[in-house]
Design a protein around this motif. Structure first.
Motif, mmCIF file in Angstrom:
data_model
loop_
_atom_site.group_PDB
_atom_site.id
_atom_site.type_symbol
_atom_site.label_atom_id
_atom_site.label_comp_id
_atom_site.label_asym_id
_atom_site.label_seq_id
_atom_site.Cartn_x
_atom_site.Cartn_y
_atom_site.Cartn_z
ATOM 1 N N GLY A 101 32.098 -21.569 -7.204
ATOM 2 C CA GLY A 101 31.946 -20.333 -7.172
ATOM 3 C C GLY A 101 33.087 -18.992 -6.110
ATOM 4 O O GLY A 101 33.653 -19.386 -5.680
ATOM 5 N N ILE A 102 32.770 -17.775 -6.936
ATOM 6 C CA ILE A 102 33.367 -16.629 -6.851
ATOM 7 C C ILE A 102 33.484 -17.008 -5.047
ATOM 8 O O ILE A 102 34.526 -16.433 -4.235
ATOM 9 N N ASP A 103 32.358 -17.185 -4.637
ATOM 10 C CA ASP A 103 32.010 -16.928 -3.261
ATOM 11 C C ASP A 103 32.499 -18.489 -2.684
ATOM 12 O O ASP A 103 32.070 -17.965 -0.947
ATOM 13 N N GLU A 104 33.326 -19.226 -2.904
ATOM 14 C CA GLU A 104 33.266 -20.493 -2.572
ATOM 15 C C GLU A 104 35.039 -20.880 -1.750
ATOM 16 O O GLU A 104 35.434 -21.486 -2.170
ATOM 17 N N LEU A 105 35.198 -19.201 -2.475
ATOM 18 C CA LEU A 105 36.704 -19.272 -1.773
ATOM 19 C C LEU A 105 37.415 -19.002 -0.896
ATOM 20 O O LEU A 105 37.010 -17.292 -0.463
ATOM 21 N N ALA A 106 38.106 -19.324 0.316
ATOM 22 C CA ALA A 106 38.619 -19.024 1.298
ATOM 23 C C ALA A 106 39.869 -18.729 1.983
ATOM 24 O O ALA A 106 40.574 -19.699 1.164
ATOM 25 N N VAL A 107 40.475 -18.185 2.221
ATOM 26 C CA VAL A 107 41.402 -17.615 2.791
ATOM 27 C C VAL A 107 42.285 -17.994 4.390
ATOM 28 O O VAL A 107 41.656 -17.181 5.013
ATOM 29 N N TRP A 108 43.123 -18.753 4.776
ATOM 30 C CA TRP A 108 43.533 -18.520 6.286
ATOM 31 C C TRP A 108 45.376 -18.041 6.260
ATOM 32 O O TRP A 108 45.240 -18.595 4.877
ATOM 33 N N TYR A 109 45.114 -17.360 6.195
ATOM 34 C CA TYR A 109 46.880 -17.098 6.334
ATOM 35 C C TYR A 109 47.467 -16.576 8.115
ATOM 36 O O TYR A 109 46.689 -16.759 8.646
ATOM 37 N N LYS A 110 48.152 -16.653 8.132
ATOM 38 C CA LYS A 110 49.517 -16.529 9.368
ATOM 39 C C LYS A 110 50.571 -15.733 8.707
ATOM 40 O O LYS A 110 51.912 -16.187 7.709
#
Length: 188
Positions: A101-110
């Motif tokens: 689902g669109i709400d199941e995408l997360a990002v981790w960034y540095k």
């Protein structure tokens, strides 16, 4: 250099990517459900952090690149053409919009201070992921054999010394760092 920060993509978009730096960096797109990563079985093990894609930005900065990523994803889930990032097209190609689902995408960034260094870290991260799991992240479809045959990240006319993989990025790949998301209200 900053620290690794994570949030659901939909929450970042609601806040207009407030707090996301306008500098180069590396980002991981992960599959999460109920705030926790969804493990993905790979050829040589289980990716406990559900990493779908590893990317970088050099010139436009993380804020603009993650906004492009969101536009691409949002368009795909709305049935429109993908937009400015290849991730949306890849979701269609792999039929993962039926599962994630669109709400199941997360990002981790540095963030990093230098775009060339960010690019080298992204390549190093993809190579480490591939070494550990036997294949690149599932949505890094542009990664070919020549990409993984990197000895010094050398290209004709463009060569850099490969730095060691950033320890925080390595923890995401190896699953040593268990990824959990802050609530939508805690995003800075």
């Amino acid at each position: 250099m900053g620290m690794v920060i994570g949030a659901r993509l939909v929450d970042l978009s609601r806040d207009n990517f407030k707090g996301v730096p306008e500098q180069p960096g590396v980002y991981f797109v992960c599959w999460v459900r109920n705030g926790k990563p969804v493990p993905i079985q790979r050829l040589s093990g289980v990716d406990k952090n559900g990493i779908l894609y590893i990317g970088f930005t050099a010139k436009e900065g993380l804020k603009e690149r993650l906004n492009d990523l969101w536009k691409s994803v949002d368009n795909i889930y709305k049935g429109k053409s993908a937009g400015p990032h290849t991730f949306g097209v890849t979701l269609i190609y792999t039929f993962l919009t039926r599962k994630i689902g669109i709400d199941e995408l997360a990002v981790w960034y540095k963030p990093f201070d230098d775009g060339c260094y960010a690019e080298a870290q992204e390549k190093r991260a993809i190579c480490e992921y591939t070494r550990r799991y036997g294949e690149p992240p599932p949505l890094n479809l542009q990664v070919g054999r020549q990409y993984l045959a990197i000895v010094g990240l050398a290209k004709l006319g463009k060569s850099i010394l490969v730095p060691k993989l950033d320890p925080e990025l390595e923890k995401i790949i190896t699953g040593v760092s268990s990824l959990t998301l802050p609530s939508a209200r805690n995003i800075t």
